[in-house]
Design a protein around this motif. Sequence first.
Motif, PDB file in Angstrom:
ATOM      1  N   LYS A  93      23.430 -40.632  -3.113  1.00  0.00           N
ATOM      2  CA  LYS A  93      24.198 -41.718  -3.729  1.00  0.00           C
ATOM      3  C   LYS A  93      25.650 -41.715  -3.280  1.00  0.00           C
ATOM      4  O   LYS A  93      26.242 -42.766  -3.054  1.00  0.00           O
ATOM      5  CB  LYS A  93      24.101 -41.635  -5.253  1.00  0.00           C
ATOM      6  N   ALA A  94      26.248 -40.518  -3.176  1.00  0.00           N
ATOM      7  CA  ALA A  94      27.638 -40.438  -2.725  1.00  0.00           C
ATOM      8  C   ALA A  94      27.781 -41.040  -1.337  1.00  0.00           C
ATOM      9  O   ALA A  94      28.726 -41.793  -1.049  1.00  0.00           O
ATOM     10  CB  ALA A  94      28.117 -38.992  -2.727  1.00  0.00           C
ATOM     11  N   ARG A  95      26.844 -40.744  -0.452  1.00  0.00           N
ATOM     12  CA  ARG A  95      26.895 -41.260   0.912  1.00  0.00           C
ATOM     13  C   ARG A  95      26.731 -42.776   0.928  1.00  0.00           C
ATOM     14  O   ARG A  95      27.475 -43.500   1.601  1.00  0.00           O
ATOM     15  CB  ARG A  95      25.790 -40.593   1.748  1.00  0.00           C
ATOM     16  N   LEU A  96      25.730 -43.278   0.207  1.00  0.00           N
ATOM     17  CA  LEU A  96      25.450 -44.711   0.222  1.00  0.00           C
ATOM     18  C   LEU A  96      26.550 -45.515  -0.457  1.00  0.00           C
ATOM     19  O   LEU A  96      26.953 -46.586   0.024  1.00  0.00           O
ATOM     20  CB  LEU A  96      24.104 -44.978  -0.450  1.00  0.00           C
ATOM     21  N   LEU A  97      27.065 -45.017  -1.576  1.00  0.00           N
ATOM     22  CA  LEU A  97      28.129 -45.735  -2.269  1.00  0.00           C
ATOM     23  C   LEU A  97      29.410 -45.751  -1.446  1.00  0.00           C
ATOM     24  O   LEU A  97      30.128 -46.752  -1.420  1.00  0.00           O
ATOM     25  CB  LEU A  97      28.372 -45.111  -3.644  1.00  0.00           C
ATOM     26  N   ASN A 134      20.219 -44.643 -16.072  1.00  0.00           N
ATOM     27  CA  ASN A 134      20.444 -43.339 -15.468  1.00  0.00           C
ATOM     28  C   ASN A 134      21.044 -43.467 -14.079  1.00  0.00           C
ATOM     29  O   ASN A 134      21.949 -42.711 -13.704  1.00  0.00           O
ATOM     30  CB  ASN A 134      19.126 -42.561 -15.400  1.00  0.00           C
ATOM     31  N   GLN A 135      20.561 -44.427 -13.299  1.00  0.00           N
ATOM     32  CA  GLN A 135      21.122 -44.655 -11.962  1.00  0.00           C
ATOM     33  C   GLN A 135      22.584 -45.098 -12.059  1.00  0.00           C
ATOM     34  O   GLN A 135      23.422 -44.677 -11.264  1.00  0.00           O
ATOM     35  CB  GLN A 135      20.297 -45.708 -11.215  1.00  0.00           C
ATOM     36  N   LEU A 136      22.883 -45.964 -13.023  1.00  0.00           N
ATOM     37  CA  LEU A 136      24.254 -46.417 -13.204  1.00  0.00           C
ATOM     38  C   LEU A 136      25.169 -45.253 -13.531  1.00  0.00           C
ATOM     39  O   LEU A 136      26.267 -45.121 -12.980  1.00  0.00           O
ATOM     40  CB  LEU A 136      24.323 -47.459 -14.319  1.00  0.00           C
ATOM     41  N   SER A 137      24.728 -44.394 -14.429  1.00  0.00           N
ATOM     42  CA  SER A 137      25.524 -43.242 -14.820  1.00  0.00           C
ATOM     43  C   SER A 137      25.767 -42.311 -13.637  1.00  0.00           C
ATOM     44  O   SER A 137      26.887 -41.836 -13.418  1.00  0.00           O
ATOM     45  CB  SER A 137      24.826 -42.494 -15.957  1.00  0.00           C
ATOM     46  N   GLN A 138      24.723 -42.058 -12.843  1.00  0.00           N
ATOM     47  CA  GLN A 138      24.858 -41.183 -11.677  1.00  0.00           C
ATOM     48  C   GLN A 138      25.801 -41.799 -10.640  1.00  0.00           C
ATOM     49  O   GLN A 138      26.595 -41.090 -10.021  1.00  0.00           O
ATOM     50  CB  GLN A 138      23.488 -40.929 -11.064  1.00  0.00           C
ATOM     51  N   ALA A 139      25.699 -43.107 -10.447  1.00  0.00           N
ATOM     52  CA  ALA A 139      26.563 -43.769  -9.466  1.00  0.00           C
ATOM     53  C   ALA A 139      28.019 -43.722  -9.917  1.00  0.00           C
ATOM     54  O   ALA A 139      28.924 -43.468  -9.109  1.00  0.00           O
ATOM     55  CB  ALA A 139      26.114 -45.213  -9.274  1.00  0.00           C
ATOM     56  N   GLN A 142      29.387 -40.310  -9.169  1.00  0.00           N
ATOM     57  CA  GLN A 142      29.688 -40.048  -7.761  1.00  0.00           C
ATOM     58  C   GLN A 142      30.967 -40.757  -7.320  1.00  0.00           C
ATOM     59  O   GLN A 142      31.757 -40.191  -6.553  1.00  0.00           O
ATOM     60  CB  GLN A 142      28.513 -40.461  -6.877  1.00  0.00           C
ATOM     61  N   ILE A 143      31.184 -41.981  -7.792  1.00  0.00           N
ATOM     62  CA  ILE A 143      32.425 -42.667  -7.443  1.00  0.00           C
ATOM     63  C   ILE A 143      33.617 -41.942  -8.059  1.00  0.00           C
ATOM     64  O   ILE A 143      34.683 -41.818  -7.438  1.00  0.00           O
ATOM     65  CB  ILE A 143      32.398 -44.135  -7.910  1.00  0.00           C
ATOM     66  N   ALA A 144      33.467 -41.435  -9.275  1.00  0.00           N
ATOM     67  CA  ALA A 144      34.539 -40.663  -9.902  1.00  0.00           C
ATOM     68  C   ALA A 144      34.856 -39.414  -9.078  1.00  0.00           C
ATOM     69  O   ALA A 144      36.021 -39.044  -8.907  1.00  0.00           O
ATOM     70  CB  ALA A 144      34.130 -40.277 -11.322  1.00  0.00           C
ATOM     71  N   ARG A 145      33.819 -38.770  -8.558  1.00  0.00           N
ATOM     72  CA  ARG A 145      34.039 -37.592  -7.721  1.00  0.00           C
ATOM     73  C   ARG A 145      34.745 -37.971  -6.421  1.00  0.00           C
ATOM     74  O   ARG A 145      35.628 -37.240  -5.943  1.00  0.00           O
ATOM     75  CB  ARG A 145      32.702 -36.902  -7.420  1.00  0.00           C
ATOM     76  N   LEU A 146      34.349 -39.096  -5.820  1.00  0.00           N
ATOM     77  CA  LEU A 146      35.047 -39.567  -4.627  1.00  0.00           C
ATOM     78  C   LEU A 146      36.515 -39.845  -4.917  1.00  0.00           C
ATOM     79  O   LEU A 146      37.391 -39.601  -4.084  1.00  0.00           O
ATOM     80  CB  LEU A 146      34.376 -40.842  -4.099  1.00  0.00           C
ATOM     81  N   ALA A 147      36.784 -40.361  -6.131  1.00  0.00           N
ATOM     82  CA  ALA A 147      38.146 -40.739  -6.501  1.00  0.00           C
ATOM     83  C   ALA A 147      39.032 -39.526  -6.766  1.00  0.00           C
ATOM     84  O   ALA A 147      40.259 -39.649  -6.751  1.00  0.00           O
ATOM     85  CB  ALA A 147      38.126 -41.645  -7.733  1.00  0.00           C
TER      86      ALA A 147
END
Length: 306
Positions: A93-97, A134-139, A142-147
């Motif tokens: 997800k991190a890669r795709l987002l 669940n997918q929304l929460s995971q996404a 991952q964006i928070a981690r990227l940020a």
Amino acid sequence: MSDKPDNKKPSRYAESRTRLVMESFHTPADEREHLYMPVALAHVYFPRRDAKLSPLESWKHQSGNFSLRIKQVSVENPRTGQDEFLGVPFGPKARLLLGIINTMALQQGSNKIDIEADTLPKFLHKIGLTDGGNQLSQARNQIARLATSIISVSYKQEDGSSLQANLPIVKGFDLFPQAHPNQLLLWKRNIVLSLDYWDELQKHPLPLSLEHLRILSGNARAIDFYSFLAYRLHNLKRPLFLTWATMKEIFGGDIEAMNNFKRKMRETAGLVKLAYRDARFSCDGEGWTFEQSPAPIIKKQTLLLP
């Protein structure tokens, strides 16, 4: 042995992948939609699983002359007043987002990306993931981690010196919105890419096929191998040979035993071949041979994102 036919139905995941493979097969190469990644991430990669690092630890990956370090940056939670470390981005997800964010920035021609409140579910649907809670929460996670991460990519030159770039990816993100403080990372605002990252992305974008990435969307190693092939194969002037040890350095940092890596890497290659059918590569007991192949993307094209 029983003569009864095996009536076991394939899983929904297997059925979905078969459908995506067929759709990709019938999509001409010049009509494939694009996602973009910085070229550096075709050499070194995010962790494939949650690294579960302590706040002072960084993720490190080295491949040949390239080295990647991801450093966590704390963010203050206004509800508690405490600094929090959200971890480094990981997994498919991190890669795709990140690819989606890169593409939107290039599409809009700005490092400030306009995001609507309902965009994230559309993102997930676009890249072949469900839009369940669940997918929304995971996404969002991952964006928070990227940020809250700073990526350092260095390259060792022939004279022994090293070029290094520190690339905070995302800035200006409201991670703890006051209107809904318990919902991490709402999307009714802008994403702003750091100027260093935006400059690198404009100079060295790597186009990938969205149709191919949909097929690989559940497998981080397959996405990494595909990115490697998409960058390398069409640029080869002669065959490239890499030993199993080198391949493990690039793609197997999370697997200790070489035998396990060989089995996993062959499975990964089979999956990638379902997507990138024009890729010419093979392996034997000594290592892997890569040959000049058509790029997965024939021409530049704008991806129409939500």
